[in-house]
Design an enzyme around this catalytic site. Structure first.
Site, PDB file in Angstrom:
ATOM      1  N   LYS A   9       0.891  -1.030   0.080  1.00 58.10           N
ATOM      2  CA  LYS A   9       0.107  -0.104  -0.103  1.00 58.10           C
ATOM      3  C   LYS A   9       0.704   1.190   0.247  1.00 58.10           C
ATOM      4  CE  LYS A   9       0.613   1.106   4.526  1.00 58.10           C
ATOM      5  NZ  LYS A   9       1.476   2.205   5.204  1.00 58.10           N
ATOM      6  N   ASP A 134      -2.759  -1.756   9.907  1.00 55.86           N
ATOM      7  CA  ASP A 134      -2.984  -1.793   8.576  1.00 55.86           C
ATOM      8  C   ASP A 134      -3.731  -2.986   8.008  1.00 55.86           C
ATOM      9  OD1 ASP A 134      -2.027   0.557   7.906  1.00 55.86           O
ATOM     10  OD2 ASP A 134      -0.021  -0.156   7.557  1.00 55.86           O
TER      11      ASP A 134
END
Ligand code: C5P
Length: 303
Positions: A9, A134
């Site tokens: 990401k 996350d």
């Protein structure tokens, strides 16, 4: 055997709102899944759990998030089923790209299938949040999402957002997320009002995308502390600007830096220009938004 990709990401926006009583920081972040990915294979192994990895620098013991995810799932479902897990590491370690969290999310997802546990994604997210802030993002049906709380409360961006192209530059250094946050606290960083909010950034993304608007909104409150620990970040930011990127951002707690590009040709052109003058230790990659959306977004092939 099940083979899955575990994507990295980027944080297009990361604002620290304040310190929490549990030691974490309250965030507002805008996350993008990109097409740089690790690969995990899961094979049933009645005898127990093993993890092997092609990256010798990675600890494959109980500290590894893959092992922790597998153990957590076993305990949560009271199952004694085992697995042999192989990890092909492509995402640089401790680089602010979420590789460990993505591996953990993919392990929860993969073993839920392999062991036929039938847990819903919402339950996997609940378990994932125990492993890292996350992890839920990587379990969501989201290419882009706004993360709040510790970052674990994800709100996928509605509608189809066109892909973004980036040059990603990773210096040959690792930064510990925990230490960057601790340094951020010690610097008594003044939490300034942003010029753009996370929703304005999200709006720029969904609106075209409006790359100039998005570039203006790129923000990362951890960047000054990351630069203090890894001054090469500043050189990379400069190189990306000079190479013509529309905007430049630091991902997570660094040290990865990305340039926002108009399209694939510009990204390749910028990558070549940077390669020409950069230290050989920098990894320079052209990456784009990972376009796979709804489950099974990360399905590779079942062999
Ligand atoms: O959640 P994760 O394991 O990725 O976080 C690693 C470390 O980063 C935490 O132990 C904490 O010190 C710090 N952190 C934080 N606030 C967040 C996320 C992470 O302080 N929102």
């Amino acid at each position: 055997m099940i083979r899955l990709r575990a994507p990295a990401k980027l944080n297009l926006y990361l604002r620290v709102l304040g310190r929490r009583s549990d030691g974490y920081h309250e965030l507002e972040t805008l996350l993008e899944r990109i097409d740089l990915a690790d690969e995990l294979t899961f094979t049933p192994a009645p005898g127990g759990m093993t993890l092997t990895c092609d990256e010798p620098a990675l600890d494959c013991g109980s500290a590894n998030l893959v092992t922790q995810a597998a153990t957590l799932l076993q305990q949560a479902c009271r199952t004694a089923q085992g697995a042999a897990i192989r990890l092909a590491k492509r995402i640089p370690i401790a680089a602010g790209l979420g590789g460990g969290s993505s591996d953990a999310a993919t392990t929860l997802f993969g073993l839920n299938r392999l062991w036929q546990l039938g847990l819903q994604i919402s339950k996997l997210c609940e378990l994932g949040a125990q492993l890292g802030s996350d992890v839920p993002f990587f379990l969501e049906e989201a290419v882009f999402a706004i993360g709040r709380g510790r970052g674990e409360r994800c709100e996928p961006l509605a509608g189809r957002v066109p892909s973004l192209w980036h040059v990603l530059v990773i210096p040959d250094e690792r930064l510990s997320t925990k230490e960057v946050y601790e340094g951020f606290d010690r610097q008594e960083s003044v939490l300034t009002e942003p010029t753009a909010s996370v929703t304005m950034c999200a709006h720029a993304l969904c609106n075209g995308p409006d790359l100039a608007g998005l570039a203006k909104g790129l923000r990362n409150d951890l960047a000054p502390e990351a630069i203090r620990r890894c001054p090469a970040i500043r050189d990379i930011q400069h190189a990306l600007h000079t190479a013509g990127c529309v905007g430049v951002g630091v991902s997570g707690s660094g040290p990865s830096v990305f340039g926002l590009c108009r399209d694939a040709p510009q990204a390749h052109h910028a990558a070549r220009a940077i390669q020409h003058d950069s230290p050989p230790a920098w990894r320079i990659l052209v990456v784009k938004t990972n376009e796979l959306t709804a489950p099974p977004w990360s399905w590779g092939h079942r062999v």
